[in-house]
Every structure is written in structure tokens, then in C-alpha cells.
Write a protein that holds these residues in place. Structure first.
Motif, PDB file in Angstrom:
ATOM      1  N   VAL A 456       0.869  -1.178   0.000  1.00 24.93           N
ATOM      2  CA  VAL A 456       0.000   0.000   0.000  1.00 24.93           C
ATOM      3  C   VAL A 456       0.905   1.228   0.000  1.00 24.93           C
ATOM      4  O   VAL A 456       1.745   1.389   0.891  1.00 24.93           O
ATOM      5  N   THR A 457       0.739   2.078  -1.001  1.00 24.29           N
ATOM      6  CA  THR A 457       1.603   3.247  -1.163  1.00 24.29           C
ATOM      7  C   THR A 457       0.825   4.522  -0.874  1.00 24.29           C
ATOM      8  O   THR A 457      -0.270   4.730  -1.406  1.00 24.29           O
ATOM      9  N   LEU A 458       1.403   5.355  -0.018  1.00 29.64           N
ATOM     10  CA  LEU A 458       0.827   6.658   0.320  1.00 29.64           C
ATOM     11  C   LEU A 458       1.631   7.733  -0.391  1.00 29.64           C
ATOM     12  O   LEU A 458       2.852   7.820  -0.226  1.00 29.64           O
ATOM     13  N   ASP A 489      -3.021   3.840  -2.723  1.00 28.46           N
ATOM     14  CA  ASP A 489      -3.437   2.758  -3.599  1.00 28.46           C
ATOM     15  C   ASP A 489      -2.684   1.495  -3.207  1.00 28.46           C
ATOM     16  O   ASP A 489      -1.680   1.547  -2.491  1.00 28.46           O
ATOM     17  N   ALA A 490      -3.193   0.354  -3.679  1.00 27.21           N
ATOM     18  CA  ALA A 490      -2.607  -0.943  -3.330  1.00 27.21           C
ATOM     19  C   ALA A 490      -2.117  -1.656  -4.584  1.00 27.21           C
ATOM     20  O   ALA A 490      -2.647  -1.468  -5.685  1.00 27.21           O
ATOM     21  N   SER A 498      -5.261  -1.214  -7.380  1.00 23.71           N
ATOM     22  CA  SER A 498      -6.542  -0.746  -6.852  1.00 23.71           C
ATOM     23  C   SER A 498      -6.867   0.642  -7.393  1.00 23.71           C
ATOM     24  O   SER A 498      -6.002   1.346  -7.934  1.00 23.71           O
ATOM     25  N   GLU A 499      -8.094   1.031  -7.223  1.00 20.98           N
ATOM     26  CA  GLU A 499      -8.481   2.415  -7.482  1.00 20.98           C
ATOM     27  C   GLU A 499      -7.754   3.316  -6.487  1.00 20.98           C
ATOM     28  O   GLU A 499      -7.544   2.946  -5.330  1.00 20.98           O
ATOM     29  N   ILE A 500      -7.358   4.501  -6.919  1.00 15.88           N
ATOM     30  CA  ILE A 500      -6.685   5.449  -6.025  1.00 15.88           C
ATOM     31  C   ILE A 500      -7.733   6.137  -5.152  1.00 15.88           C
ATOM     32  O   ILE A 500      -8.746   6.631  -5.651  1.00 15.88           O
ATOM     33  N   LEU A 518      -9.331  -0.778   0.160  1.00 22.24           N
ATOM     34  CA  LEU A 518      -8.847  -0.873  -1.217  1.00 22.24           C
ATOM     35  C   LEU A 518      -9.156  -2.263  -1.774  1.00 22.24           C
ATOM     36  O   LEU A 518      -9.137  -3.255  -1.028  1.00 22.24           O
ATOM     37  N   TYR A 519      -9.432  -2.319  -3.078  1.00 26.75           N
ATOM     38  CA  TYR A 519      -9.832  -3.579  -3.707  1.00 26.75           C
ATOM     39  C   TYR A 519      -8.930  -3.868  -4.900  1.00 26.75           C
ATOM     40  O   TYR A 519      -8.735  -3.013  -5.771  1.00 26.75           O
TER      41      TYR A 519
END
Length: 701
Positions: A456-458, A489-490, A498-500, A518-519
Motif C-alpha cells: 500500500v503506497t501513500l 493505492d494498493a 486498486s483504485e486510487i 482498497l480492492y
């Protein structure tokens, strides 16, 4: 006026008092009125109450009852004052001002609903008086302010407070404080007629060694009575080196003066020199006091009722004239700051922010604490600090520590006679730190199962990135900072990104925990349509807008360098089968050619033209026959599509393309270049510099 006006609004006219005492026989009412006029309210109230037990004249009785109520108001005994004002308003032909003061006494006790009724009664009796309208609004505002969420925490500063009046704390050298008090240790043997306590002196309190919580017993700031006299001194300010002190002194050391003035005194070694009155304190019957020096030492704010003001006590400013080593002519701060009421106790937090107390601006009780910022040399509308800093009582003499930020909050001290005080007490306040978190769970879009070990990136302000791995339950969590924009997002192998999701802490005044689930859509051997791939009629050349869509496919392939895809191109049923087949093959190849141009190895792609063999919606036709002839253009467009399908996930990059892949992953922080849980040192430094620039109050000039 309030009890702590004693350093500014009261003159000790002992000569007049002696003259009155020496006069011949006077009536009981005259004696009571004389005591009242000399601010001897403790004495006057007992005289008036005796008169009430015998007085029969209703008009006189109403006037005396009003005087009793006023005495208790001046003595800050609000409950007793309320009781007598209620008696006044029930009397025929009583002064309507009693309704106003009844409302004020109810406000002081924070009985705001009852105060609203009293103020409405006053407005009914005296329509059009703006004082009544302002008071009504202040009571209504107070109800709302007490309900509002706040970061402020207020506590008594117990190490200073005594049974007497203690107020106007000021920072001193090496963690010490200076304050004003009329406690028993004060100099002078006479009691102050208003409070029946000692006159005020200046005290200091210093820490025990290097402790920040333990202090020595408060002591007079000088034992030689150079600063402190038999009369009232207090409310001080220092220069940046704490060698020069400005303070308020009333009635001179002799007690024969008729006003309060500002003195300056300089320390020579460990001993104070001789005090000097400031040059602009020239009028013997004008009040000067409550000095506050700006951090740069160039401005001196103070309080005065000199001519040219807007009401009672106003805040003025004098500028230091370096060439003459003196202070210039005072300038009134103007109607934005000053009102028809009293503005007092200024504190210059920075060169461009001023805190002060006022009973003229709408507030919660008596004096409320406000602040104003100077923007382009103009003071902004004062901001009420609201509850719990302000209360139904008098809240005044605020000071604020340097170094506060939006995130950490601000700390400081102020004085108040709010309910629970033993008179005027000193309080400390601080703000709970702003804390923001972002957490969530990463799920499989198809099965809704949690996905552990996903990245997961911030992204912070589209500039900085940090990343974490999801735990066994698919969860992640980040700490956020104030005044920033974030996206999250993942990513995981064998899944589409994933969607942002977005989060902003800009403008938020309170801590908050954000949740963003997140999906991830798993790779499956199915066609995925590339929305937005367009060609001109009968052409296979890519249009510019189509390249934007293909760039997203390029990013997917670079993020997942192990996949091999099939590019499929489809046509509608119009034109011949052979023509459509050839057209679709050329269009599919145009896509792979573009991706190869961007740097994708050609053996990662297969271009397949399907022509009209996979019509998606039943719009088939051949020549002049078939249901497709009746289809709309929109339905035909659904069949003119480009798709991709993942056909392998075991691709190994050839050496000649590895440099391009490495460059992409470095630029996008992927693979070996994925963001760490914490920013690299240099990146963190730049981020913190940006954060501090947003959070800090204006720096001293």
C-alpha cells in the motif's frame, strides 16, 4: 469595572476620603454614596443594606437596591448581585439598566439561557440600544461555543495560585515567571478599599534546579522596595534579554498620585536600578498601564483612557525612536481592536499577532480573550478564543509560548475569576496535538477475501511516497500530518492496481481517523476491454486520445514485468468479413507497435485480429442481411473494441530490456526501489521543511 482594574481604572483618593470623614454630620445615604464613589464597596454595601431595612420611600428604595446590586457586581459576587437586580426589576419605575446588568450577572455564572431572557427584557425597555443587541448575541454565541468541539485543555496553575488574587503571569529568564499578587507578603500595611486585601506587588517564581515541574516558593521581585511600593504595582513585560522591565505603577510611591503610569527599570548585575516613568505618560489624570513589548523590541503596546480613544480603556502603541532613545507619540490601534468598552492586557506574541482582553467585543462573560493578526499593516477582525479558554468570568492577561505549531498545538497561561477560582487565579492551557491516521483493509475484488502482504503506497502532495505491507488480516495504517493532500493505492503481484483513494487534512481543526478500504482485481484469463481506443473510419492509425489509454496499459505491463498479453481487435459487422479481418489485424498490430515503441519487448505481446467473429451484442450482418442492419450506431460502436488478455505470468526479461525496466521501476519506486515504511533521510528533511513552513506562525521580524 472589574477587580483587576485596580492597576489601571482606580485612583486612591485618600485625601478626599479623609476630607469626607472629617466633615460634619451627613445622612446615612450620603455616607454610603461617598464610600461608593471612593470604590469602598465592602463598606458601602453594608451601609446600603442597613438603609433598606428602614427606608419607606419606594423611589429611594429602588435606587438603594440598585446600588447594593452594583456593589456586589463590582465585588464580583455575581450570585448576590443577581439577587438584588431581580429585586430592582420588580420595582415600579426602576432603571431599565437593571435588566442589562441582571443579564450580565447571569452570564458571569454561565446561566446563558436566563441571560438571554434578561437581555430581551432590556431591549424591550430600551429599543435600539446596540449594547443590548450585542449582549444578546454574545449570550447566544456562548451557548453554541460551549457545545463546540475543542482542542484546548485548561487547568489551574496551582504552584502560583494562593487564597489572594494572583494574575498577569509573564515569562522570565531560565524558566522562571513573574506575576502580580495581593497576597499577604505584599508590601504596605494598608488594605485596598475595593478588595479589602493588600495592595498588589510583583512576584517571581523560579524552578528548582533544572526541573520544569517543581518551583521554589514565590518571592517579591525585589527586597529593597525599588520596584514594589506600598501601593499597586504589576502587569510587566521584558525585553528579550530580561534586563529591562516595563511595569504598571499606580499612585506613585508616595500614594499622592491620581493615576497609573508605566515605568521602566533596568537591571545592573543582580540589582534593579532606579525606575523611570515613560515619557508619554504625561497627563496626571490619564491612566497608562499593561505594557507589552513586541519581540523585536520596536513596539510597545499599552492600555490608556487618553483622549482620542473609542470608549473606556483602549490599546495604544508607541514606536521606539532609536536615534532619540525614547518612545514616540502613542497611536491608537483603531476601531477594529478598540470598542466603546474596555480593551486591556495586550500581549505581543509575534510582531504581527496581538492577544488582548475585551468586554466590548461579543464574549462569554466579562473580559474575554481575543487575538488579531496584522496583515499588510492592517489589524484583522479579532477572534474570540471561545470555551474553555474563555468563560462567564473575566479572562485576561494571556501569554503564549513560542514554537507552537498547528500539529503540536499551542501552550500558554492566562488569568481568570471564573467559577471555581479563589478570586483572580492563573490558569495554564494547552492544545491536544493534532493526530491523523489513515487505515483500511485490502480485499480481493472478486471474492471479497482479505489480501495479506499487499503493498500500500501513500503519496503526499503528489511528491513524496511511503509504503507498507498489509498484515495477515489485510490491514494497513499510516500516520498523517496537518495541511497535506494524500492519495493511497494498493499493489500486488497477479492483481490489477486498486483504485486510487484520496484524503486531505487541509483546513481540518481536529484529529481524525480516516478509513479507506482498497480492492484488487485478480488477473484472470478473460478479455479486458480498453475503453477509449479510437480509430478514424477505415483506418488503423492510432488517434492521440487512444495513446493516453495505451499508456495505462504500458504502466500495467511495467509494474507487472512477468505477464505476457494478447491484444485483440474487433470490428462491427459492416463491410466484408475479409476486409474486417484485415482491418482488425492492422489495428491490433498498431497497439503492439506503440507499446513496443514505449519499450515493451515484442515477445510479451501477441496481436490478434478477430474481425467481426466475436460480435458482443447480436448485431451480426452480411451484405444486406442480418439483424445488425437495424442496430444503432451506438450498438455498432460496442463491437468496435480493443481488448487485452493475460495469457502467461512467467515472463523473464531479456538483458537488452532490463535497463529500461530498471529505469521505470526507479522512477516509480517499484520492485527494488519500492518506497520504504519511512521516507529516506533527505526526502524526510524536505517534507518536514515543507510541513513546518505550513504550520508555523509568522516568524519574528
Amino acid at each position: 469595572m472589574m477587580k483587576h482594574h485596580k492597576l489601571l481604572g482606580i485612583m486612591f483618593i485618600f485625601a478626599i476620603a479623609a476630607l469626607i470623614t472629617g466633615c460634619g454630620s451627613v445622612s446615612s445615604i450620603e455616607k454610603a454614596n461617598n464610600a461608593y464613589d471612593l470604590y469602598q464597596f465592602n463598606t458601602a454595601v453594608e451601609m446600603y443594606k442597613k438603609i433598606l431595612t428602614k427606608e419607606k420611600d419606594k423611589k429611594v428604595k429602588a435606587e438603594v437596591t440598585l446600588k447594593v446590586a452594583n456593589c456586589y457586581r463590582f465585588m464580583n459576587e455575581y450570585s448576590k448581585a443577581e439577587n438584588y437586580y431581580r429585586k430592582v426589576v420588580k420595582m415600579p419605575n426602576s432603571d431599565p439598566i437593571a435588566y442589562y446588568y441582571l443579564g450580565e450577572m447571569l452570564k458571569r455564572q454561565e446561566k446563558y439561557e436566563d441571560a438571554i431572557i434578561a437581555f430581551k427584557d432590556y431591549i424591550r425597555e430600551v429599543p435600539g440600544d446596540p449594547v443590548g443587541e450585542t449582549a444578546l448575541k454574545s449570550a447566544e454565541d456562548a451557548i453554541q461555543w460551549k457545545k463546540e468541539k475543542t482542542r484546548y485543555v485548561v487547568e489551574p496553575f496551582k504552584i502560583v495560585n494562593s487564597k489572594a488574587n494572583d494574575f498577569a503571569l509573564m515569562y522570565y529568564r531560565k524558566g522562571a515567571f513573574v506575576f502580580t499578587s495581593d497576597r499577604e507578603e505584599s508590601t504596605g500595611g494598608n488594605l485596598y478599599d475595593w478588595t479589602m486585601q493588600k495592595h498588589t506587588d510583583i512576584y517571581f517564581i523560579e524552578p528548582e534546579g533544572k526541573s520544569t515541574t517543581k518551583y521554589k516558593k514565590p518571592a517579591l521581585i525585589d527586597e529593597d522596595q525599588i520596584v514594589n511600593t506600598k501601593f499597586n504595582e504589576g502587569v510587566v513585560t521584558f525585553d528579550s534579554r530580561f534586563n529591562t522591565m516595563y511595569y504598571t505603577q499606580c499612585n506613585d510611591a508616595s500614594g499622592k498620585g491620581h493615576n497609573c503610569r508605566i515605568f521602566v527599570i533596568r537591571k545592573k548585575g543582580k540589582v534593579w536600578g532606579e525606575p523611570e516613568v515613560l515619557g508619554f505618560c504625561t497627563d496626571s489624570f490619564t491612566m497608562y498601564g499593561h505594557p507589552s513589548l513586541s519581540p523585536d523590541g520596536k513596539k510597545l503596546y499599552f492600555v490608556s483612557d487618553m483622549e482620542g480613544g473609542y470608549g473606556g480603556l483602549d490599546i495604544w502603541m508607541a514606536t521606539y525612536v532609536k536615534r532619540g532613545k525614547t518612545w514616540g507619540d502613542p497611536v491608537n490601534l483603531g476601531p477594529v481592536i478598540n470598542t466603546t468598552g474596555d480593551e486591556m492586557f495586550p500581549f505581543a506574541y509575534t510582531n504581527d499577532r496581538l492577544y488582548f482582553s475585551s468586554n466590548g467585543h461579543p464574549g462569554m462573560g466579562g473580559l474575554d480573550i481575543f487575538y488579531s493578526d496584522k496583515v499588510d499593516d492592517v489589524w484583522t477582525k479579532p477572534v474570540n478564543m471561545k470555551s474553555p479558554v474563555n468563560s462567564g468570568g473575566d479572562d485576561f492577561a494571556v501569554i503564549v509560548e513560542k514554537g507552537g505549531t498547528i500539529a503540536k498545538g499551542y501552550r500558554g497561561y492566562f488569568s481568570s475569576n471564573r467559577p471555581g477560582s479563589k478570586g483572580d487565579d492563573i490558569y495554564q492551557f494547552y492544545m491536544t496535538p493534532l493526530e491523523y491516521t489513515l487505515s483500511g483493509t485490502v480485499f480481493n475484488l472478486k471474492t471479497k477475501e482479505v489480501i495479506p502482504d499487499a503493498t500500500v503506497t501513500l503519496t503526499i502532495n503528489d511528491t513524496f511516497r511511503v509504503a507498507v505491507k498489509t498484515d495477515a488480516s489485510g490491514g494497513y495504517k499510516f500516520q498523517l500530518a496537518p495541511e497535506n493532500e494524500y492519495s493511497v493505492d494498493a499493489f500486488k503481484k497477479f492483481f490489477f492496481d486498486s483504485e486510487i483513494k484520496y484524503v486531505s487534512t487541509v483546513g481540518l481543526e481536529f484529529s481524525e481517523d480516516f478509513v479507506r478500504d482498497l480492492y484488487l482485481d485478480p488477473f484472470l484469463p478473460v478479455d479486458v476491454e480498453l475503453q477509449g481506443i479510437y480509430y478514424d473510419l477505415d483506418k488503423y492509425t492510432l488517434r492521440p486520445e487512444s495513446m493516453v489509454v495505451l499508456d495505462s496499459l504500458y504502466n500495467i505491463m511495467m509494474k507487472h514485468p512477468y505477464i505476457v498479453i494478447e491484444i485483440g481487435s474487433h470490428t462491427d459487422c459492416r463491410a466484408s468479413v475479409e476486409y474486417n479481418q484485415k482491418l482488425s489485424e492492422n489495428r491490433a498490430k498498431a497497439v503492439t507497435d506503440y507499446l513496443e515503441y514505449r519499450g515493451i519487448p515484442p515477445d510479451r505481446m501477441q496481436a490478434i485480429g478477430y474481425g467481426e467473429s466475436q460480435i458482443a451484442n447480436g448485431c451480426t450482418c452480411e451484405g444486406n442481411e442480418g439483424p445488425g442492419l437495424d442496430c444503432t450506431e451506438e450498438q455498432h460502436q460496442q463491437n468496435r473494441r480493443t481488448t487485452f488478455r493475460i495469457i502467461r505470468t512467467d515472463y523473464v526479461y531479456p538483458d537488452e530490456y532490463k535497463d529500461r525496466l530498471d529505469q521505470y521501476q526507479r522512477e516509480h519506486q517499484l520492485g527494488d526501489y519500492a518506497p520504504a515504511k519511512t521516507m529516506p533521510k533527505e526526502q524526510r528533511k524536505r517534507y518536514e521543511e515543507q510541513e513546518n513552513q505550513q504550520e508555523q506562525e509568522p516568524e519574528d521580524e
